[in-house]
Design a protein around this motif. Structure first.
Motif, PDB file in Angstrom:
ATOM      1  N   HIS A 111       0.751  -1.119  -0.202  1.00 43.77           N
ATOM      2  CA  HIS A 111       0.115   0.087  -0.018  1.00 43.77           C
ATOM      3  C   HIS A 111       0.904   1.287   0.065  1.00 43.77           C
ATOM      4  N   ILE A 112       0.576   2.194  -0.838  1.00 46.76           N
ATOM      5  CA  ILE A 112       1.067   3.563  -0.517  1.00 46.76           C
ATOM      6  C   ILE A 112       0.019   4.550  -0.276  1.00 46.76           C
ATOM      7  N   GLY A 113      -0.013   5.001   0.993  1.00 44.36           N
ATOM      8  CA  GLY A 113      -1.135   5.715   1.443  1.00 44.36           C
ATOM      9  C   GLY A 113      -2.422   5.105   1.318  1.00 44.36           C
ATOM     10  N   ASP A 114      -3.446   5.406   0.473  1.00 43.42           N
ATOM     11  CA  ASP A 114      -4.730   4.576   0.527  1.00 43.42           C
ATOM     12  C   ASP A 114      -4.668   3.594  -0.770  1.00 43.42           C
ATOM     13  N   ASN A 115      -3.760   3.843  -1.416  1.00 42.37           N
ATOM     14  CA  ASN A 115      -3.503   3.003  -2.768  1.00 42.37           C
ATOM     15  C   ASN A 115      -3.216   1.498  -2.531  1.00 42.37           C
ATOM     16  N   HIS A 116      -3.907   0.632  -2.860  1.00 44.37           N
ATOM     17  CA  HIS A 116      -3.492  -0.920  -2.716  1.00 44.37           C
ATOM     18  C   HIS A 116      -2.961  -1.157  -4.145  1.00 44.37           C
ATOM     19  N   LEU A 117      -1.351  -1.211  -4.175  1.00 38.51           N
ATOM     20  CA  LEU A 117      -0.789  -1.311  -5.382  1.00 38.51           C
ATOM     21  C   LEU A 117      -0.609  -2.750  -5.789  1.00 38.51           C
ATOM     22  N   LEU A 118      -0.105  -3.692  -4.765  1.00 36.13           N
ATOM     23  CA  LEU A 118       0.153  -4.946  -5.142  1.00 36.13           C
ATOM     24  C   LEU A 118      -0.661  -5.758  -4.212  1.00 36.13           C
TER      25      LEU A 118
ATOM     26  N   GLY B 115       2.268  -6.091 -18.575  1.00 34.92           N
ATOM     27  CA  GLY B 115       1.049  -5.458 -18.142  1.00 34.92           C
ATOM     28  C   GLY B 115       0.843  -4.341 -18.556  1.00 34.92           C
ATOM     29  N   PRO B 116      -0.317  -3.794 -18.354  1.00 32.53           N
ATOM     30  CA  PRO B 116      -0.702  -2.165 -18.826  1.00 32.53           C
ATOM     31  C   PRO B 116      -0.030  -1.239 -17.830  1.00 32.53           C
ATOM     32  N   SER B 117       0.375  -0.108 -18.354  1.00 30.63           N
ATOM     33  CA  SER B 117       0.901   1.126 -17.724  1.00 30.63           C
ATOM     34  C   SER B 117       0.129   1.512 -16.567  1.00 30.63           C
ATOM     35  N   GLY B 118       0.813   1.352 -15.312  1.00 30.90           N
ATOM     36  CA  GLY B 118       0.255   1.673 -14.026  1.00 30.90           C
ATOM     37  C   GLY B 118      -0.378   0.382 -13.229  1.00 30.90           C
ATOM     38  N   CYS B 119       0.135  -0.682 -13.931  1.00 29.39           N
ATOM     39  CA  CYS B 119      -0.654  -2.027 -13.196  1.00 29.39           C
ATOM     40  C   CYS B 119       0.289  -2.118 -12.020  1.00 29.39           C
ATOM     41  N   GLY B 120       1.508  -1.904 -11.796  1.00 28.50           N
ATOM     42  CA  GLY B 120       2.422  -2.289 -10.821  1.00 28.50           C
ATOM     43  C   GLY B 120       3.643  -2.952 -10.963  1.00 28.50           C
ATOM     44  N   LYS B 121       4.155  -2.886 -12.203  1.00 31.63           N
ATOM     45  CA  LYS B 121       5.125  -3.585 -12.668  1.00 31.63           C
ATOM     46  C   LYS B 121       6.278  -3.160 -11.936  1.00 31.63           C
ATOM     47  N   THR B 122       6.612  -1.719 -11.976  1.00 27.41           N
ATOM     48  CA  THR B 122       7.794  -1.158 -11.336  1.00 27.41           C
ATOM     49  C   THR B 122       7.778  -1.657  -9.949  1.00 27.41           C
ATOM     50  N   THR B 123       6.568  -1.373  -9.361  1.00 29.51           N
ATOM     51  CA  THR B 123       6.478  -1.544  -8.013  1.00 29.51           C
ATOM     52  C   THR B 123       6.877  -2.953  -7.637  1.00 29.51           C
ATOM     53  N   LEU B 124       6.379  -3.917  -8.296  1.00 31.09           N
ATOM     54  CA  LEU B 124       6.811  -5.423  -7.969  1.00 31.09           C
ATOM     55  C   LEU B 124       8.153  -5.481  -8.123  1.00 31.09           C
TER      56      LEU B 124
ATOM     57  N   ASP C 234      11.687   3.637   1.202  1.00 27.58           N
ATOM     58  CA  ASP C 234      11.957   5.004   1.453  1.00 27.58           C
ATOM     59  C   ASP C 234      10.640   5.901   0.936  1.00 27.58           C
ATOM     60  N   ILE C 235       9.839   5.259   0.309  1.00 30.89           N
ATOM     61  CA  ILE C 235       8.429   5.976   0.060  1.00 30.89           C
ATOM     62  C   ILE C 235       7.942   6.499   1.107  1.00 30.89           C
ATOM     63  N   PRO C 236       7.390   7.689   1.113  1.00 26.89           N
ATOM     64  CA  PRO C 236       6.566   8.187   2.330  1.00 26.89           C
ATOM     65  C   PRO C 236       5.446   7.387   2.204  1.00 26.89           C
TER      66      PRO C 236
ATOM     67  N   ASP D  99      14.104  -2.726 -15.319  1.00 24.82           N
ATOM     68  CA  ASP D  99      12.703  -1.976 -15.712  1.00 24.82           C
ATOM     69  C   ASP D  99      12.855  -1.334 -17.003  1.00 24.82           C
ATOM     70  N   GLU D 100      12.124  -1.661 -17.884  1.00 24.02           N
ATOM     71  CA  GLU D 100      12.053  -1.351 -19.193  1.00 24.02           C
ATOM     72  C   GLU D 100      13.369  -0.851 -19.639  1.00 24.02           C
ATOM     73  N   SER D 101      14.393  -1.521 -19.538  1.00 28.14           N
ATOM     74  CA  SER D 101      15.828  -1.026 -19.672  1.00 28.14           C
ATOM     75  C   SER D 101      16.457  -0.630 -21.173  1.00 28.14           C
TER      76      SER D 101
ATOM     77  N   THR E 228       8.755  -5.248 -19.145  1.00 29.27           N
ATOM     78  CA  THR E 228       8.902  -4.630 -20.772  1.00 29.27           C
ATOM     79  C   THR E 228       7.301  -4.121 -20.962  1.00 29.27           C
ATOM     80  N   HIS E 229       7.439  -3.541 -21.826  1.00 28.03           N
ATOM     81  CA  HIS E 229       6.230  -3.141 -22.553  1.00 28.03           C
ATOM     82  C   HIS E 229       5.988  -3.840 -23.991  1.00 28.03           C
ATOM     83  N   ILE E 230       7.285  -4.313 -24.386  1.00 27.20           N
ATOM     84  CA  ILE E 230       7.366  -4.955 -25.708  1.00 27.20           C
ATOM     85  C   ILE E 230       7.093  -6.337 -25.623  1.00 27.20           C
TER      86      ILE E 230
HETATM   87  N1  LIG Z   1       5.542   6.933  -4.867  1.00 22.08           N
HETATM   88  C1  LIG Z   1       4.203   6.664  -5.159  1.00 22.08           C
HETATM   89  N2  LIG Z   1       3.405   7.088  -4.491  1.00 22.08           N
HETATM   90  C2  LIG Z   1       1.924   6.819  -4.905  1.00 22.08           C
HETATM   91  N3  LIG Z   1       1.607   5.930  -5.718  1.00 22.08           N
HETATM   92  C3  LIG Z   1       2.547   5.573  -6.646  1.00 22.08           C
HETATM   93  C4  LIG Z   1       4.163   5.932  -6.114  1.00 22.08           C
HETATM   94  N4  LIG Z   1       4.527   4.952  -6.984  1.00 22.08           N
HETATM   95  C5  LIG Z   1       3.592   4.433  -7.978  1.00 22.08           C
HETATM   96  N5  LIG Z   1       2.567   4.622  -7.628  1.00 22.08           N
HETATM   97  C6  LIG Z   1       1.453   4.235  -8.318  1.00 22.08           C
HETATM   98  O1  LIG Z   1       1.319   2.834  -8.244  1.00 22.08           O
HETATM   99  C7  LIG Z   1       0.802   2.347  -9.286  1.00 22.08           C
HETATM  100  C8  LIG Z   1       1.567   1.330 -10.086  1.00 22.08           C
HETATM  101  O2  LIG Z   1       2.823   2.002 -10.325  1.00 22.08           O
HETATM  102  P1  LIG Z   1       4.078   1.237 -11.407  1.00 22.08           P
HETATM  103  O3  LIG Z   1       4.872   2.279 -11.409  1.00 22.08           O
HETATM  104  O4  LIG Z   1       4.287   0.059 -10.509  1.00 22.08           O
HETATM  105  O5  LIG Z   1       3.377   1.095 -12.792  1.00 22.08           O
HETATM  106  P2  LIG Z   1       3.891   0.213 -13.796  1.00 22.08           P
HETATM  107  O6  LIG Z   1       3.303  -1.108 -14.138  1.00 22.08           O
HETATM  108  O7  LIG Z   1       5.429   0.024 -13.734  1.00 22.08           O
HETATM  109  O8  LIG Z   1       3.698   1.282 -15.053  1.00 22.08           O
HETATM  110  P3  LIG Z   1       4.286   1.748 -16.299  1.00 22.08           P
HETATM  111  O9  LIG Z   1       4.157   0.670 -17.192  1.00 22.08           O
HETATM  112  O10 LIG Z   1       3.915   2.968 -16.874  1.00 22.08           O
HETATM  113  O11 LIG Z   1       5.894   1.806 -15.909  1.00 22.08           O
HETATM  114  C9  LIG Z   1       0.386   3.393 -10.030  1.00 22.08           C
HETATM  115  O12 LIG Z   1      -0.899   3.785 -10.298  1.00 22.08           O
HETATM  116  C10 LIG Z   1       1.260   4.731  -9.831  1.00 22.08           C
HETATM  117  O13 LIG Z   1       0.560   5.809  -9.845  1.00 22.08           O
END
Ligand SMILES: Nc1ncnc2c1ncn2[C@@H]1O[C@H](COP(=O)(O)OP(=O)(O)OP(=O)(O)O)[C@@H](O)[C@H]1O
Ligand SMILES: [Mg+2]
Lengths: 253, 296
Positions: free
Chosen positions: A15-22, A39-48, A58-60, A174-176, A205-207
């Motif tokens: 979770h980041i704040g109220d967002n349930h990211l994974l 996966g589509p943009s914003g689905c949480g790949k980078t977070t994973l 370190d993310i607040p 990460d999409e290197s 990767t997106h590709i």
């Molecule tokens: N530091 C943060 N604080 C709040 N929300 C965040 C933070 N970092 C990412 N998010 C949110 O988490 C979700 C997933 O982000 P993430 O960067 O993992 O997506 P992604 O799958 O890598 O997207 P992309 O393909 O565009 O890189 C997004 O909705 C993003 O807005």
């Protein structure tokens, strides 16, 4: 999956704040192979990906529960030493970020931090890893020059060499290649395929073509959940889940 | 189509004109000051003026060394106090502090920047001067009035603190997160990352902040005039009084103008201050350029 897992994720929630990211991530990343996260943009790949080497710490407002086992050790354990964990994994970001120092010092940075002092040893390391990424011939005469003077493709290879120089077991990308031209992209891809003999590699990767070219396994993520995981050809050509079908549709046809 | 191009030309030339105007302003001020101090330069050589410390205007003896040294001592002191402190505070705010604390603290710092110098002066006289006199100086020297280089340095340091902190925080914030992550992911600790990567990358900005602050400290008048003691003797230690150039100017301008050459002497003091700041800025420019080339 016949191979033993190198990274084993159990009930991971971020979770980041109220967002349930994974959401309830459970996955075993196989040893010595390339696994792509798509996966589509914003689905949480980078977070994973970042959850694997604790770059989310370190993310607040971040809240992480569950466990990530690397070599059987839970990296989110209170006793786990974060520098030790990160040293095990090389990270290759979306764009190259050379450290503000010379080419030589970029490679020597990691080994120096971890205690290598001898000039001779460092020289060997620098040459060895620059050769490993095919950069040695191009830069051997300007090792003391600034790293930012290199082309973007060269910089990205430098960053890869820099990561390899701390002798990681795992490479996270990460999409290197997204900022690179087709030739540099191919160079990096070929390098990764070569490196999987010795390293476990996880790529975002997106590709889809790239995922197919380089990876053995594919993880499909959608809205913070893992929808499907399997060998590359199966997921791309013969997906089981409706959502995956929808996403790779363009690829099959 | 044509009109757009003409607009472009006009704006371009306009901006060039204003830039040249701004630069020539500096030149004009320099020339003006020099011109007004010519009368004294006809009686004494520049070297004589800046190497002598005898200040007896009534006898026609004008030695500026004490004032120049006073300026350098007080400014140097303030920088020695302010820079390490500001760096630590800025690093803490940008890298360690919880966001809420940062959002509370930074605006506060900026309020500090808006307080008029005379208030710092008063605060210095009623708080710092007695502090130096009764608590700090006795451990080092036999006697001190408290009106010293140290007091001036402390007051000046507090005055330039907000400027340095807010610029450095701003600079640190421009460092890309990915650069930090690159270092962390190699197994570096947070402190190693800050020391070897972030500060290195931010160095040109940090130096620029300090240069700006020093330039400001050089010219600060009211506060130093109130707390430094204004004794025209070169300070030998931080517990001696000092008489910086700006204080000399402010104290005497408009008075004693009947003394021959006095106004030219004051003009020369202004000219000296102008040259000191100019030289200082040129040197720091050169250093900055060197660093930027090295770090690119
Ligand atoms: N530091 C943060 N604080 C709040 N929300 C965040 C933070 N970092 C990412 N998010 C949110 O988490 C979700 C997933 O982000 P993430 O960067 O993992 O997506 P992604 O799958 O890598 O997207 P992309 O393909 O565009 O890189 C997004 O909705 C993003 O807005
Ligand atoms: Mg991403």
């Amino acid at each position: 999956m016949t191979q033993t897992p190198h990274i084993s994720v159990k009930d991971l929630n971020v979770h980041i704040g109220d967002n349930h990211l994974l959401k309830n991530i459970n996955i075993n990343i196989p040893d010595k192979s390339v696994t792509s996260i798509i996966g589509p943009s914003g689905c949480g790949k980078t977070t994973l990906l970042k959850s694997f080497n604790r770059l989310l710490d370190d993310i607040p407002g971040v809240n992480i529960s569950g466990s990530v086992l690397v070599d059987g050790e839970n990296i989110y354990n209170a006793q786990a030493e974060v520098t030790h964990i990160r040293k095990k994994m090389g990270l290759l970001a979306q764009r190259p970020f050379p450290l503000p120092m010379s080419i030589y010092d970029n490679i020597a940075y990691g080994p120096r931090i971890h205690g290598t002092k001898s000039k001779k040893e460092l020289n060997e390391l620098v040459q060895h890893y620059l050769q490993a990424v095919g950069l040695w011939e191009e830069v051997k005469n300007r090792l003391n020059g600034s790293a930012t003077a290199l082309s973007i493709g060269q910089q990205q290879r430098l960053c890869l060499a820099r990561g390899l120089a701390v002798e990681p077991e795992i490479i996270l990308g990460d999409e290197s290649t997204s900022a690179l031209d087709p030739i540099s992209t191919k160079t990096i891809e070929d390098l990764l395929i070569k490196l999987k003999e010795n390293y476990t590699i996880v790529l975002v990767t997106h590709i889809l073509r790239q995922a197919r070219r380089v990876s053995d396994y594919i993880i499909f993520v959608y809205m913070g959940q893992i929808i499907e995981f399997g060998p590359t050809e199966e997921v791309l050509l013969n997906p089981k889940e409706e959502l995956t079908k929808e996403y790779v549709k363009g690829f099959i046809s | 189509m044509k009109i757009r191009l003409i607009k472009d030309k006009v704006i371009g030339t306009g901006m060039l004109t204003f830039s040249i105007l701004a630069v020539s302003m500096v030149l004009l001020i320099g020339i003006g000051l020099y011109w007004r101090s010519l009368p004294i330069l006809q009686h004494h050589s520049i070297w004589e003026l800046i190497s002598s410390s005898t200040w007896r205007p009534l006898k026609g003896e004008f030695g500026f060394l004490s004032f120049i040294m006073g300026t350098l001592w007080v400014t140097g002191m303030s920088i020695a106090i302010a820079v390490p402190l500001c760096l630590l505070v800025a690093i803490y705010l940008s890298e360690y502090a919880p966001i809420r604390f940062k959002n509370f603290f930074l605006p506060l710092v900026n309020i500090l920047a808006g307080i008029p110098p005379v208030i710092y002066g008063v605060w210095g006289v009623f708080f710092i001067v007695p502090l130096v006199q009764h608590y700090i100086a006795p451990s080092f020297v036999d006697f001190s009035t408290g009106f010293t280089v140290l007091s001036g340095g402390i007051v000046l340091a507090v005055m330039i603190f907000p400027l340095i902190v807010s610029i450095i925080v701003e600079v640190l914030q421009t460092i890309p997160k990915e650069l930090k992550e690159a270092s962390l992911s190699l197994g570096a600790t947070k402190w190693e990352t800050i020391k070897k990567v972030i500060l290195k990358k931010a160095m040109p900005g940090i130096i620029a902040a300090i240069v700006l602050a020093i330039s400001r400290a050089f010219g600060e008048t009211i506060a130093v005039l109130m707390v430094c003691g204004n004794v025209p003797i070169s300070p030998k230690s931080i517990f001696d009084p000092a008489y910086p150039l700006p204080a000399l100017l402010a104290n005497n301008f408009g008075e004693m103008m009947s003394v021959p050459l006095y106004d030219a002497a004051l003009m020369f003091s202004a000219f000296s201050l102008f040259v000191i700041i100019l030289i200082f800025n040129i040197i720091s420019r050169v250093i900055l350029q060197k660093i930027e080339v090295k770090n690119a």
